[in-house]
Write an enzyme that holds these catalytic residues in place. Structure first.
Site, PDB file in Angstrom:
ATOM      1  N   GLU A   1       0.829  -1.211   0.000  1.00  0.00           N
ATOM      2  CA  GLU A   1       0.000   0.000   0.000  1.00  0.00           C
ATOM      3  C   GLU A   1       0.863   1.260   0.000  1.00  0.00           C
ATOM      4  O   GLU A   1       0.567   2.235  -0.694  1.00  0.00           O
ATOM      5  CB  GLU A   1      -0.913   0.028   1.233  1.00  0.00           C
ATOM      6  CG  GLU A   1      -1.933  -1.094   1.273  1.00  0.00           C
ATOM      7  CD  GLU A   1      -1.437  -2.357   1.976  1.00  0.00           C
ATOM      8  OE1 GLU A   1      -0.216  -2.637   1.929  1.00  0.00           O
ATOM      9  OE2 GLU A   1      -2.271  -3.056   2.563  1.00  0.00           O
TER      10      GLU A   1
ATOM     11  N   CYS B   1       0.266   1.555   7.312  1.00  0.00           N
ATOM     12  CA  CYS B   1      -0.317   1.921   6.006  1.00  0.00           C
ATOM     13  C   CYS B   1      -1.621   2.690   6.177  1.00  0.00           C
ATOM     14  O   CYS B   1      -1.914   3.603   5.403  1.00  0.00           O
ATOM     15  CB  CYS B   1      -0.526   0.675   5.157  1.00  0.00           C
ATOM     16  SG  CYS B   1       1.023  -0.018   4.557  1.00  0.00           S
TER      17      CYS B   1
HETATM   18  N1  THU Z   1       2.123  -6.593   3.906  1.00  0.00           N
HETATM   19  C1  THU Z   1       1.696  -5.711   2.953  1.00  0.00           C
HETATM   20  O1  THU Z   1       2.403  -5.429   1.985  1.00  0.00           O
HETATM   21  N2  THU Z   1       0.474  -5.143   3.101  1.00  0.00           N
HETATM   22  C2  THU Z   1      -0.441  -5.508   4.056  1.00  0.00           C
HETATM   23  O2  THU Z   1      -1.564  -5.028   4.021  1.00  0.00           O
HETATM   24  C3  THU Z   1      -0.054  -6.478   5.098  1.00  0.00           C
HETATM   25  C4  THU Z   1       1.361  -6.898   5.107  1.00  0.00           C
HETATM   26  C5  THU Z   1       3.406  -7.255   3.706  1.00  0.00           C
HETATM   27  C6  THU Z   1       4.544  -6.820   4.556  1.00  0.00           C
HETATM   28  C7  THU Z   1       5.415  -8.056   4.529  1.00  0.00           C
HETATM   29  O3  THU Z   1       6.217  -8.036   3.355  1.00  0.00           O
HETATM   30  C8  THU Z   1       4.444  -9.210   4.401  1.00  0.00           C
HETATM   31  O4  THU Z   1       3.236  -8.646   3.934  1.00  0.00           O
HETATM   32  C9  THU Z   1       4.192  -9.946   5.700  1.00  0.00           C
HETATM   33  O5  THU Z   1       3.848  -9.073   6.721  1.00  0.00           O
END
Ligand code: THU
Length: 127
Positions: free
Chosen positions: A53, A87
């Site tokens: 995000e 985020c």
């Molecule tokens: N992550 C995201 O990119 N967005 C989310 O909404 C939740 C978590 C990613 C961060 C990390 O690379 C992986 O998911 C595990 O937490």
């Protein structure tokens, strides 16, 4: 399919997630209808990982986009993956009470307003 969800699903394939193996894609629609995308980019320090995000919204801001209509998030989970707390704060800063569409790989979707996911935010109105 909603093109914003399709964009989030497509960019999810670019996720750099060798540590968690948890791939996430995000897409934001700006005030002109343009779609900006981002995937999560992990780092060996773990802590320097950036979520999909934030990649999407920072890319959009960097391209000069300002007002945002919708945000889509795509991940491979049955209970749809919502934006993390960090985020939510960043999305509030740039998008306000925007529509957030969560989706998975099997066509399940749920739509929220950011204020539902992030009540009583801190923002510049307090400064
Ligand atoms: N992550 C995201 O990119 N967005 C989310 O909404 C939740 C978590 C990613 C961060 C990390 O690379 C992986 O998911 C595990 O937490």
């Amino acid at each position: 399919m909603d093109p914003l969800i399709a964009a989030a699903l497509e960019v999810r394939e670019n996720a750099h997630a060798p540590f968690s193996k948890f791939k996430v894609g995000a897409a934001v629609e700006d005030g002109t209808g343009r779609i900006h995308t981002g995937c999560n980019v992990e780092n060996a320090t773990y802590g320097l990982t950036v979520c999909a995000e934030r990649v999407a919204i920072f890319k959009a801001i960097s391209e000069g986009a300002r007002r945002f209509r919708r945000v889509a998030v795509a991940a491979d989970t049955g209970v749809l993956t919502p934006p993390c707390g960090a985020c939510r704060q960043i999305l509030w800063e740039f998008c306000g009470d925007v529509e957030i569409v969560l989706s998975n790989l099997h066509g399940k979707t749920e739509t929220f307003r950011l204020a539902e996911l992030f009540p009583r935010p801190f923002d510049a109105s307090f400064l």
